[in-house]
Write an enzyme that holds these catalytic residues in place. Sequence first.
Site, mmCIF file in Angstrom:
data_model
loop_
_atom_site.group_PDB
_atom_site.id
_atom_site.type_symbol
_atom_site.label_atom_id
_atom_site.label_comp_id
_atom_site.label_asym_id
_atom_site.label_seq_id
_atom_site.Cartn_x
_atom_site.Cartn_y
_atom_site.Cartn_z
ATOM 1 N N LYS A 466 0.850 -1.186 0.000
ATOM 2 C CA LYS A 466 0.000 0.000 0.000
ATOM 3 C C LYS A 466 0.889 1.240 0.000
ATOM 4 O O LYS A 466 1.836 1.330 0.775
ATOM 5 C CB LYS A 466 -0.897 -0.022 1.238
ATOM 6 N N GLU A 554 -19.581 -5.602 10.103
ATOM 7 C CA GLU A 554 -20.550 -4.895 10.939
ATOM 8 C C GLU A 554 -21.598 -5.835 11.526
ATOM 9 O O GLU A 554 -22.058 -5.623 12.664
ATOM 10 C CB GLU A 554 -21.244 -3.792 10.122
ATOM 11 N N ARG A 582 -25.635 -2.103 7.126
ATOM 12 C CA ARG A 582 -25.224 -3.456 6.752
ATOM 13 C C ARG A 582 -25.561 -4.476 7.839
ATOM 14 O O ARG A 582 -25.478 -5.680 7.597
ATOM 15 C CB ARG A 582 -23.721 -3.474 6.480
#
Length: 831
Positions: A466, A554, A582
């Site tokens: 990253k 979640e 969600r």
Amino acid sequence: MSSLLMEQVPPSVAVREFSKWSHSVVPTVPSKRIAVASTESSSSPKMATCIALGIPAGLAAAHSRRRRNGRKNLPLAATQTTVTNDTFKGAAKVCPECGNVFMEDSLFCRKCGAPRPGTLGVGQKQASPKAEEPKRGHFPPKATPLLDSLGDEGTQGIRSMTVPELKQLSEEVRWQVLDAVSVTGGHLGAGLGVVELTVALHHVYDTPRDEICWDVAHQCQPHKVLTGRRSRIYTLRQGGGLSGFAKRKESVYDAFGAGHSSTSISAAVGFQTAKDRLKRSGHSIAVIGDGAITGGMAWEAMNHAGGLGSKVVVILNDNGQVSLPTFYNQVKQPVGALSETLAGTSTAETRGLDIQGNIAKMETSQAFQNARQFAKSATKSLLPDQLSKAAAKLDEYTRDFVKTVPFRGSGSGSRGELFEQLGFYYVGPIDGHDMDTLVQVLENIRQDHEDGLLQKPVFLHIKTKKGYGYEPAQKASDKLHAVQPKFNVPKTPDEVPKKKQPPLTKVFADQLVREGQRDEKVVAITAAMPGGTGIGIFEKTFGPERTFDVGIAEQHAVTFAAGLAAGGLKPFCAIYSTFLQRAYDQLVHDVALQKLPVRFVLDRAGLVGADGATHCGAFDLSYLSCIPEMMVCASADEAELIHMVHTLAQIDDAPTALRFPRGSAFGDLEMPEPRFLEPGKGRIAREGRDGTLAILSIGGRLRESLKAAEELEEKYGISATVADARWVKPLDKKLVGWLAADHRAVITIEENAIGGFAAQVQQVLLDEGYLDGLGKTPIALRSMVLPDRWIDHNTPELQYDDAKLNAQHIIDKALAVLDRVGVKVKTPVRG
């Protein structure tokens, strides 16, 4: 009555002037249809068809050439920069290639895959937005000849590039992303890490006909640069500009919209199944990673894909971030067991990736796949059923052994078995920055699927870094996941930084720390957002023993919190408003139905600025207020936020929720000692004198309501009452009744869609007979909510202007309703 409720707030700040936001639509000019007198001048019948459809000749010529490895030509989808609501006006109803009737909203024929004549960018030439002189960012200029050669014509030119050219193109794209984000701010690290993968995918596959589904899509800036949007890349996340995520209406290359996590595999399996059902050739690819692989939906999709035998390709962008951001405060490893399974990207762990790349080339080659098919056929015909099934697994175990034992630390072996058991053909891990290996392995996989040598989904595991290619990002703890504009501009020594007010997220987190110090039962939960929700601040004080980051999960976070509450702890579950959507079933079934005291803290309530519609917290008051026995409050400022966090910590007999907007504290309030706010008790922020108008606010629009009330009195002589409800549930019925009884008109205002706070107020007024008009004049009730449409990214001020929820809109609403009930107002004072 009013004196009992009276609780003054400080004078509102001065009104800021905002210009009306208008989004100018770029006109589209369809080109004249090109008549074809003879097909002899075209290189092929397909070429002639492309010319007849009005597709630029250069694109048609590029597509008419046969691809490497003898790949057949596929129908071409022309580049489309923008799709508007007028896209399908005047479009063909029947496919000119096969006679199939187009679906109402389809850009391509679902039978043969041909583009639909007459749609924007397909079958006609669209006038691209006229770019200004290329804007400059804050990086040193760089020559970009290959990127310049692509223009805004899409990805066709990438197909014919050599691998050395692809490497150069990658460097040019990386510079372009850095330079653009230095102007606009936003997500950065993830996009830098997938530059080589993005270039390789557009080189190997026939995009946009072959769909690429980007998970979350905060890494799609390189994709946007390459797909006809470079001339607008400096408008990322700006009002009227490009979205920071994949967005279907923005480009035909954005196959599936994103913004939330773990959706890419499900979408790609859907695309591939549609192709199979409609007997269309082509490929569907999901790119997942940067935390999204922890989401349960991804594993549900892989389980289904393996069962279907779908020929989908799933690419795991393994950059060591299985939580966003990983490695925070006292935590030394990314959260969850999956991080151990996949391993990271340190020098020691990536040792042997070159060898793994060679193995990946071999195990995806046609020769190897032919040998596998021969061995499977032979064992099936020669051995009993049970033994033949066992023998069919032999190559899988052999490949795992070869990858694991001699090259320990390259991140393979048992990792592959996890995905093989789900029905995938596991390949990798390979170096995601090695263009030679990426291109060859992707081409092999594509060809294996086309030739039928692989009749199952492929899981390609790539290792990336990253922030790759930008040293400050690679050194940063969060790999510069997201940055502010001018992030790379050094501050001058004599520059005095402007004093900034603390974000409301920090106000919440600091108060949660104080609650944790008072009560050791207080614990905190986040779903991969310790920084965004402020839970990282709590963890810094109390450590991982009282702080739980569950990854992008979640649903698990909510039910886990329910278990903690049932076990005697006091969980604060901090999740963005839009992300809690969600886990709605878990909230209803596992928390509310059992009346467990889980405290939900919803950051980013209301409109959120540059992140746009995907992150807009527009629905929580609606979806929470309809749940029985749920308590819901909303803070109007930082002082109220402190009181509400303290209040939720004291409520042990019901589920509770607190919402607050994105942004910073006002800064003109003294931080109070926290006190308990009685549930179902509002306050009067400004008491009117003439009984004409009452404005009832919930949450962050209180200051705008006060501004409106001041101007109504100064300019029109109307002395309005302004109240802050504080609680949506339980609602202060006494306050609502007093406002209705003592005023001619009541206006409610909220940063939420229809069905939220206003619905609760209306129900009380209906039940109590205030709207009947029997024996007395009925109250005139008006509601101000977010409009019934999606509001695109912009500055928050302009978004609220667009939503008509600023002070001037409250004034306009007030004058209209007062005129309706016959209240005369004085002539406004001329400025």
